[in-house]
Motif scaffolding. Structure first.
Motif, PDB file in Angstrom:
ATOM      1  N   TYR A  69       4.095  -6.781 -12.178  1.00 29.39           N
ATOM      2  CA  TYR A  69       5.515  -6.643 -12.519  1.00 29.39           C
ATOM      3  C   TYR A  69       6.335  -7.704 -11.791  1.00 29.39           C
ATOM      4  CZ  TYR A  69       3.943  -2.185 -14.432  1.00 29.39           C
ATOM      5  OH  TYR A  69       3.273  -1.216 -15.135  1.00 29.39           O
ATOM      6  N   GLU A  70       5.844  -8.090 -10.631  1.00 25.64           N
ATOM      7  CA  GLU A  70       6.510  -9.187  -9.918  1.00 25.64           C
ATOM      8  C   GLU A  70       6.300 -10.493 -10.689  1.00 25.64           C
ATOM      9  OE1 GLU A  70       4.957  -9.845  -6.026  1.00 25.64           O
ATOM     10  OE2 GLU A  70       6.164 -11.642  -5.672  1.00 25.64           O
ATOM     11  N   GLU A  71       5.064 -10.694 -11.129  1.00 25.98           N
ATOM     12  CA  GLU A  71       4.702 -11.901 -11.885  1.00 25.98           C
ATOM     13  C   GLU A  71       5.594 -12.023 -13.131  1.00 25.98           C
ATOM     14  OE1 GLU A  71       0.419 -12.044 -12.401  1.00 25.98           O
ATOM     15  OE2 GLU A  71       0.694 -13.164 -14.263  1.00 25.98           O
ATOM     16  N   ARG A  72       5.950 -10.891 -13.722  1.00 28.59           N
ATOM     17  CA  ARG A  72       6.778 -10.892 -14.912  1.00 28.59           C
ATOM     18  C   ARG A  72       8.265 -10.897 -14.595  1.00 28.59           C
ATOM     19  NH1 ARG A  72       4.320 -10.494 -19.463  1.00 28.59           N
ATOM     20  NH2 ARG A  72       5.987 -11.971 -19.839  1.00 28.59           N
ATOM     21  N   GLY A  73       8.606 -11.001 -13.326  1.00 28.38           N
ATOM     22  CA  GLY A  73      10.025 -11.103 -12.955  1.00 28.38           C
ATOM     23  C   GLY A  73      10.803  -9.810 -12.996  1.00 28.38           C
ATOM     24  N   LEU A  74      10.123  -8.681 -12.816  1.00 29.38           N
ATOM     25  CA  LEU A  74      10.814  -7.390 -12.849  1.00 29.38           C
ATOM     26  C   LEU A  74      11.177  -6.899 -11.447  1.00 29.38           C
ATOM     27  CD1 LEU A  74       8.672  -5.504 -15.509  1.00 29.38           C
ATOM     28  CD2 LEU A  74      10.776  -6.805 -15.828  1.00 29.38           C
ATOM     29  N   ILE A  75      10.529  -7.476 -10.476  1.00 27.17           N
ATOM     30  CA  ILE A  75      10.698  -6.976  -9.108  1.00 27.17           C
ATOM     31  C   ILE A  75      10.550  -8.165  -8.154  1.00 27.17           C
ATOM     32  CG2 ILE A  75       8.229  -6.447  -8.781  1.00 27.17           C
ATOM     33  CD1 ILE A  75      10.842  -3.923  -7.861  1.00 27.17           C
ATOM     34  N   GLY A  96       0.824  -1.206   0.000  1.00 24.62           N
ATOM     35  CA  GLY A  96       0.000   0.000   0.000  1.00 24.62           C
ATOM     36  C   GLY A  96       0.860   1.258   0.000  1.00 24.62           C
ATOM     37  N   ILE A  97       1.908   1.237   0.808  1.00 24.86           N
ATOM     38  CA  ILE A  97       2.833   2.368   0.885  1.00 24.86           C
ATOM     39  C   ILE A  97       3.613   2.498  -0.419  1.00 24.86           C
ATOM     40  CG2 ILE A  97       4.709   3.396   2.188  1.00 24.86           C
ATOM     41  CD1 ILE A  97       2.480   3.046   4.033  1.00 24.86           C
ATOM     42  N   VAL A  98       4.035   1.378  -0.970  1.00 21.81           N
ATOM     43  CA  VAL A  98       4.762   1.402  -2.239  1.00 21.81           C
ATOM     44  C   VAL A  98       3.874   2.014  -3.319  1.00 21.81           C
ATOM     45  CG1 VAL A  98       5.764  -0.021  -4.050  1.00 21.81           C
ATOM     46  CG2 VAL A  98       6.204  -0.573  -1.665  1.00 21.81           C
ATOM     47  N   SER A  99       2.607   1.671  -3.274  1.00 20.06           N
ATOM     48  CA  SER A  99       1.653   2.225  -4.235  1.00 20.06           C
ATOM     49  C   SER A  99       1.586   3.750  -4.117  1.00 20.06           C
ATOM     50  CB  SER A  99       0.279   1.599  -3.998  1.00 20.06           C
ATOM     51  OG  SER A  99      -0.675   2.179  -4.856  1.00 20.06           O
ATOM     52  N   GLU A 100       1.528   4.244  -2.900  1.00 13.16           N
ATOM     53  CA  GLU A 100       1.514   5.697  -2.677  1.00 13.16           C
ATOM     54  C   GLU A 100       2.807   6.330  -3.175  1.00 13.16           C
ATOM     55  OE1 GLU A 100       0.711   7.131   1.244  1.00 13.16           O
ATOM     56  OE2 GLU A 100      -0.901   5.682   1.577  1.00 13.16           O
ATOM     57  N   LEU A 101       3.917   5.678  -2.851  1.00 10.77           N
ATOM     58  CA  LEU A 101       5.240   6.214  -3.171  1.00 10.77           C
ATOM     59  C   LEU A 101       5.484   6.274  -4.680  1.00 10.77           C
ATOM     60  CD1 LEU A 101       6.257   6.737  -0.428  1.00 10.77           C
ATOM     61  CD2 LEU A 101       7.623   4.659  -0.499  1.00 10.77           C
ATOM     62  N   THR A 102       4.935   5.316  -5.407  1.00 12.26           N
ATOM     63  CA  THR A 102       5.222   5.229  -6.837  1.00 12.26           C
ATOM     64  C   THR A 102       4.077   5.731  -7.711  1.00 12.26           C
ATOM     65  OG1 THR A 102       4.306   2.976  -6.920  1.00 12.26           O
ATOM     66  CG2 THR A 102       6.674   3.198  -6.507  1.00 12.26           C
ATOM     67  N   SER A 157      -0.699   1.313  -9.262  1.00  9.45           N
ATOM     68  CA  SER A 157      -1.728   0.530  -8.583  1.00  9.45           C
ATOM     69  C   SER A 157      -1.101  -0.739  -8.022  1.00  9.45           C
ATOM     70  CB  SER A 157      -2.848   0.163  -9.556  1.00  9.45           C
ATOM     71  OG  SER A 157      -2.372  -0.749 -10.526  1.00  9.45           O
ATOM     72  N   GLU A 158      -1.737  -1.303  -7.011  1.00  5.09           N
ATOM     73  CA  GLU A 158      -1.220  -2.546  -6.435  1.00  5.09           C
ATOM     74  C   GLU A 158      -1.256  -3.644  -7.500  1.00  5.09           C
ATOM     75  OE1 GLU A 158      -3.209  -3.414  -2.754  1.00  5.09           O
ATOM     76  OE2 GLU A 158      -2.874  -1.399  -1.958  1.00  5.09           O
ATOM     77  N   ARG A 159      -2.267  -3.609  -8.307  1.00  2.00           N
ATOM     78  CA  ARG A 159      -2.379  -4.586  -9.395  1.00  2.00           C
ATOM     79  C   ARG A 159      -1.138  -4.561 -10.287  1.00  2.00           C
ATOM     80  NH1 ARG A 159      -2.562  -8.288 -12.350  1.00  2.00           N
ATOM     81  NH2 ARG A 159      -4.309  -9.050 -13.604  1.00  2.00           N
TER      82      ARG A 159
END
Lengths: 101, 101
Positions: free
Chosen positions: A29-35, A13-19, A22-24
């Motif tokens: 991006y994690e699913e795609r191996g970027l993070i 949630g905080i990362v979403s605010e910071l960047t 959306s959380e989605r």
DNA sequence: CGTGTAAGGAATTCTGACACG
DNA sequence: CGTGTAAGGAATTCTGACACG
């Protein structure tokens, strides 16, 4: 070698605010191996400031229309280049100081 | 002047893991004016790495049996000393470089 | 492919209070 | 004084899926 920047302590949630992402998107991006967030005991994703910076770069690329696959390749390439530089630097230092492994 | 260390992004559960302190204790130290988390829009407390370090110091003092009121006085005192040093440094720099405000 | 959304459950966080000491 | 706990509600996070394009 490890610092505050690399410590995984920020929830999504905080990362979403910071960047502004959306959380989605962040999960995708994690699913795609970027993070690569870590998980708390309970399974909640936690990110580092470094991850936040990477996400901002991803956001820029995506706005330019670059697909996730391309972004991943670029990131791998940059890592390779950086590794090569580190290897060279290590070699020079070893030569200079005659360090043993 | 501001860095990752001071950015308030860590939720109380993570802080609890990081410090080994119960959430109850962390909230109580806030109540006593020893620590100052920010709040997200929704009202969740968020802490910085600096806050985590302060909490670790508080934990040490508490283990020694020091009461929260004493700890607070000590912290204010240390801040004063630090401010005095900074003022002196500023004064010397000003004298040296004849800086204007 | 990239992202939104509704769905249901589980875990988190919050406040105010009572307890003990 | 410092800390634990049960209480009830509100907000968070998670996963798998369907939708659109």
């Amino acid at each position: 070698m490890s610092s505050y920047k690399d410590k995984k302590v920020i929830t999504i949630g905080i990362v979403s605010e910071l960047t502004g992402l959306s959380e989605r998107k962040i999960r995708y991006y994690e699913e795609r191996g970027l993070i690569f967030p870590e998980r708390t005991k309970r399974g909640t994703r936690v990110y580092s400031f470094m991850d936040v910076e990477i996400l901002l770069k991803i956001a820029d690329k995506r706005e330019e229309g670059v697909q996730t696959g391309e972004i991943k390749k670029d990131m791998i390439n940059e890592k390779k280049k950086s590794d090569v530089r580190n290897q060279m630097l290590r070699g020079q230092l070893n030569a200079h100081f005659k360090m043993r492994k």
